[in-house]
Motif scaffolding. Sequence first.
Motif, PDB file in Angstrom:
ATOM      1  N   GLY A 137       4.320  16.352   4.171  1.00  0.00           N
ATOM      2  CA  GLY A 137       4.544  15.985   2.963  1.00  0.00           C
ATOM      3  C   GLY A 137       5.319  14.890   2.739  1.00  0.00           C
ATOM      4  N   THR A 138       5.125  13.730   3.648  1.00  0.00           N
ATOM      5  CA  THR A 138       5.849  12.310   3.435  1.00  0.00           C
ATOM      6  C   THR A 138       4.893  11.349   2.613  1.00  0.00           C
ATOM      7  OG1 THR A 138       6.934  12.707   5.524  1.00  0.00           O
ATOM      8  CG2 THR A 138       6.547  10.612   4.930  1.00  0.00           C
TER       9      THR A 138
ATOM     10  N   SER B 183       0.753  -1.228  -0.027  1.00  0.00           N
ATOM     11  CA  SER B 183       0.047  -0.059   0.034  1.00  0.00           C
ATOM     12  C   SER B 183       0.907   1.235   0.168  1.00  0.00           C
ATOM     13  CB  SER B 183      -0.836  -0.140   1.338  1.00  0.00           C
ATOM     14  OG  SER B 183      -1.745  -0.830   1.188  1.00  0.00           O
ATOM     15  N   ARG B 184       0.408   2.222  -0.652  1.00  0.00           N
ATOM     16  CA  ARG B 184       1.151   3.679  -0.620  1.00  0.00           C
ATOM     17  C   ARG B 184       0.392   4.486   0.103  1.00  0.00           C
ATOM     18  NH1 ARG B 184       0.115   8.565  -3.390  1.00  0.00           N
ATOM     19  NH2 ARG B 184       1.878   9.876  -3.341  1.00  0.00           N
ATOM     20  N   LEU B 185       1.179   5.139   0.963  1.00  0.00           N
ATOM     21  CA  LEU B 185       0.412   6.074   2.062  1.00  0.00           C
ATOM     22  C   LEU B 185       1.030   7.516   1.640  1.00  0.00           C
ATOM     23  CD1 LEU B 185       1.324   3.270   3.833  1.00  0.00           C
ATOM     24  CD2 LEU B 185      -0.338   4.466   5.471  1.00  0.00           C
ATOM     25  N   GLY B 186       0.241   8.287   1.071  1.00  0.00           N
ATOM     26  CA  GLY B 186       0.768   9.308   0.060  1.00  0.00           C
ATOM     27  C   GLY B 186       0.499  10.553   0.919  1.00  0.00           C
ATOM     28  N   ARG B 187       1.228  11.531   0.631  1.00  0.00           N
ATOM     29  CA  ARG B 187       1.096  13.062   0.909  1.00  0.00           C
ATOM     30  C   ARG B 187      -0.087  13.655   0.989  1.00  0.00           C
ATOM     31  NH1 ARG B 187       5.981  15.459  -2.115  1.00  0.00           N
ATOM     32  NH2 ARG B 187       6.687  13.326  -2.118  1.00  0.00           N
ATOM     33  N   GLU B 188      -0.871  13.147  -0.301  1.00  0.00           N
ATOM     34  CA  GLU B 188      -2.353  13.868  -0.472  1.00  0.00           C
ATOM     35  C   GLU B 188      -3.302  13.803   0.450  1.00  0.00           C
ATOM     36  OE1 GLU B 188       0.034  12.069  -3.941  1.00  0.00           O
ATOM     37  OE2 GLU B 188      -0.693  11.284  -2.138  1.00  0.00           O
ATOM     38  N   ALA B 189      -3.124  12.590   1.195  1.00  0.00           N
ATOM     39  CA  ALA B 189      -4.194  12.466   2.120  1.00  0.00           C
ATOM     40  C   ALA B 189      -3.863  12.845   3.498  1.00  0.00           C
ATOM     41  CB  ALA B 189      -4.456  10.888   2.372  1.00  0.00           C
TER      42      ALA B 189
END
Length: 281
Positions: free
Chosen positions: A87-88, A24-30
């Motif tokens: 921003g991570t 899974s990607r845990l993106g900065r957008e959320a």
Amino acid sequence: MQQVTRSGGGPTREVEPPYALTTSRLGREARPGGHTWESHRHLDHELLWGVVGSVTAVVEGVSWVVPPTVGLWLPAGAAHEVTTGPGTDFYATYFRTEVFAPAWACDLPGLVPMYGALREVLLHMRRYDMPFAARSRAERVVFDMLQPLEVAAVDVPMPRDPRASAVARALVARPADPRGLDEFARWSGCSGRTLTRVFTADTGMGFVQWRIQARVRAALTYLAAGLPVSVVARRVGYDSPSAFVAVFRRVTGRTPGHCFGLVCDEDVEHGPVGVRSAAGA
């Protein structure tokens, strides 16, 4: 603004048969302002990797920093809290314990080198339309490439006392913080004697020794990421590589060169010693 995800109860299952692993990607957008997942457990093994930004984890009370080119392995059932900075981005790959269970993976958390080929295969398997036979072959490639980073274990237990805990978290976030015992004591609202006492009671180490351990643990992750000894020394609070190498060897029994195949630390090991912090850590 930092977001927080509360623990939802018991351990969770992330990978369902017939798959052996999932990413899974845990993106900065959320989570643009950073995020904390409070202490929780998984029924599967977990690998945190591919960090862009900052990721710290407290696993069974021990703190870790996850650099970009190294992954943090979390055995199934290990209680862990994960915090990201603003921003991570990072990835979390989960492994079914029934399928992937070498001895090193089932025992303790640790660092895993994230070579380019390993990263690419994990990203490739994020495709959900892969034929099962092709996916099974790719999973076996991942199992072959996953190996622990063989470095000396450096324990950094986190104190429970709220004053000591605040100091410890500040030092994990910024190992080079130059403040000494008395300055941290005033900052946390107690005396230097009290801060030393609670560190010793909660971790088995006084403040100075705990900070040395935290700096060496942080240095291990930086060195594993390929940073030069001189850069790592500054990042963890030492004015000279020779001071850093001397402390590193005292804690681990080896020089950075012996741990990571570096060639520059032997030349500075016997130079003049100078430490940025007045506390000698």
